[in-house]
Write a protein that holds these residues in place. Structure first.
Motif, PDB file in Angstrom:
ATOM      1  N   LYS A  81      17.744  -0.659  32.537  1.00 47.47           N
ATOM      2  CA  LYS A  81      16.293  -0.569  32.690  1.00 47.47           C
ATOM      3  C   LYS A  81      15.664   0.488  31.793  1.00 47.47           C
ATOM      4  CE  LYS A  81      16.171  -2.333  37.402  1.00 47.47           C
ATOM      5  NZ  LYS A  81      15.352  -3.514  37.036  1.00 47.47           N
ATOM      6  N   LEU A 154      16.198   2.310  42.458  1.00 49.12           N
ATOM      7  CA  LEU A 154      16.525   1.010  41.859  1.00 49.12           C
ATOM      8  C   LEU A 154      16.182  -0.126  42.811  1.00 49.12           C
ATOM      9  CD1 LEU A 154      19.912   2.001  40.205  1.00 49.12           C
ATOM     10  CD2 LEU A 154      17.850   1.279  38.986  1.00 49.12           C
ATOM     11  N   THR A 157      12.666  -1.401  42.760  1.00 52.72           N
ATOM     12  CA  THR A 157      12.279  -2.300  41.665  1.00 52.72           C
ATOM     13  C   THR A 157      12.438  -3.763  42.057  1.00 52.72           C
ATOM     14  OG1 THR A 157      14.477  -2.405  40.601  1.00 52.72           O
ATOM     15  CG2 THR A 157      13.021  -0.577  39.972  1.00 52.72           C
ATOM     16  N   LYS A 158      13.210  -4.028  43.096  1.00 59.24           N
ATOM     17  CA  LYS A 158      13.420  -5.401  43.574  1.00 59.24           C
ATOM     18  C   LYS A 158      12.492  -5.764  44.732  1.00 59.24           C
ATOM     19  CE  LYS A 158      16.825  -7.000  41.015  1.00 59.24           C
ATOM     20  NZ  LYS A 158      16.658  -8.230  40.195  1.00 59.24           N
ATOM     21  N   ALA A 163       2.772  -1.158  42.266  1.00 52.92           N
ATOM     22  CA  ALA A 163       3.258  -0.073  41.401  1.00 52.92           C
ATOM     23  C   ALA A 163       2.660   1.279  41.768  1.00 52.92           C
ATOM     24  CB  ALA A 163       2.959  -0.404  39.937  1.00 52.92           C
ATOM     25  N   ASN A 166       4.696   3.385  44.322  1.00 50.70           N
ATOM     26  CA  ASN A 166       6.051   3.860  44.026  1.00 50.70           C
ATOM     27  C   ASN A 166       6.191   5.387  44.074  1.00 50.70           C
ATOM     28  OD1 ASN A 166       7.586   1.497  43.813  1.00 50.70           O
ATOM     29  ND2 ASN A 166       6.880   1.123  41.718  1.00 50.70           N
TER      30      ASN A 166
END
Length: 239
Positions: A81, A154, A157-158, A163, A166
């Motif tokens: 990534k 990580l 991200t799934k 956004a 986050n």
């Protein structure tokens, strides 16, 4: 799309400086004598570090992805990534930012160092140190803590997460990890956050300071990198 590499590095430098200024700042508030927050304890430190990460990501979200942490940068590259070619420049920017943030903590709390005679508390304001010194188990704790933190990043991200939320989740993740496993080592989970301030502690003319404990310094550097790589390997295996 993120900005050019130079703008990303500026973001990582500024963001990491803010993380350390706010995070080590709460440690200074709790540890140093005659601070109004003196003795506020671990809950204040855990929440303070969580807020430090959340706010700092928002501060520079328009410049960089907000890693602020070599273990995160390396793990993101290992997970596919992030570009490996940007890893070293990011790490340099992060360590430099952490150093500057620590200098700012020293200046901000300048009168309080002379009032504080406990050398361990002074060092603990800058960098981490274990509650019980056992290098194997201290290392293991840093691996586990960083594994949880980076696997969580990580996994986000799934998830179907807007956004702009986050940074809040990252801060909650930090606070949760500090509450649960941070009592063992002070929970660095971030080589830059420990090495930069430890170097500042070594170089600055801090009143009443003792040694910078370089014999321990490899634990909060190597442990988080190993933990992050293990999280990236597991993520890649199942994602």
């Amino acid at each position: 799309m993120h900005n050019s590499l130079m703008m990303q590095l500026i973001g990582e430098f500024i963001g990491t400086a803010f993380v350390v200024l706010l995070g080590d700042g709460v440690c200074a508030a709790v540890n140093l004598k005659k601070s109004k927050a003196n003795g506020a304890g671990w809950i204040a430190i855990a929440l303070g570090w969580g807020l430090a990460v959340t706010l700092s990501v928002y501060f520079v979200s328009w410049l960089s992805p907000g890693h602020f942490n070599p273990a995160v940068t390396i793990a993101m590259a290992a997970a596919g990534k992030f570009a490996w070619s940007s890893v070293l420049p990011y790490i340099i920017a992060q360590v430099a930012g952490a150093f500057v943030g620590a200098v700012m903590v020293w200046l901000t709390y300048y009168p309080h160092w002379a009032e504080t005679t406990d050398q361990e508390l002074i060092l603990g304001t800058f960098s981490t140190e274990p509650a019980i010194r056992n290098y194997f188990w201290n290392f293991f704790a840093e691996v586990v803590g960083t594994f949880i933190f980076i696997y969580g990043l990580l996994a986000f991200t799934k998830a179907n997460i807007p956004a702009n939320l986050n940074p809040i989740l990252a801060g909650l993740l930090i606070a949760g990890c500090v509450f649960s496993v941070g009592g063992i080592t002070g929970y660095a989970i971030n080589p830059a956050r420990d090495f930069g301030p430890r170097l500042a502690h070594q170089l600055l003319p801090i009143a009443n300071k003792g040694k910078s404990d370089w014999a321990y310094s490899w634990v909060p550097v190597v442990g988080p990198i190993v933990g992050g790589l293990l999280a990236a390997l597991l993520f890649k295996a199942i994602a």
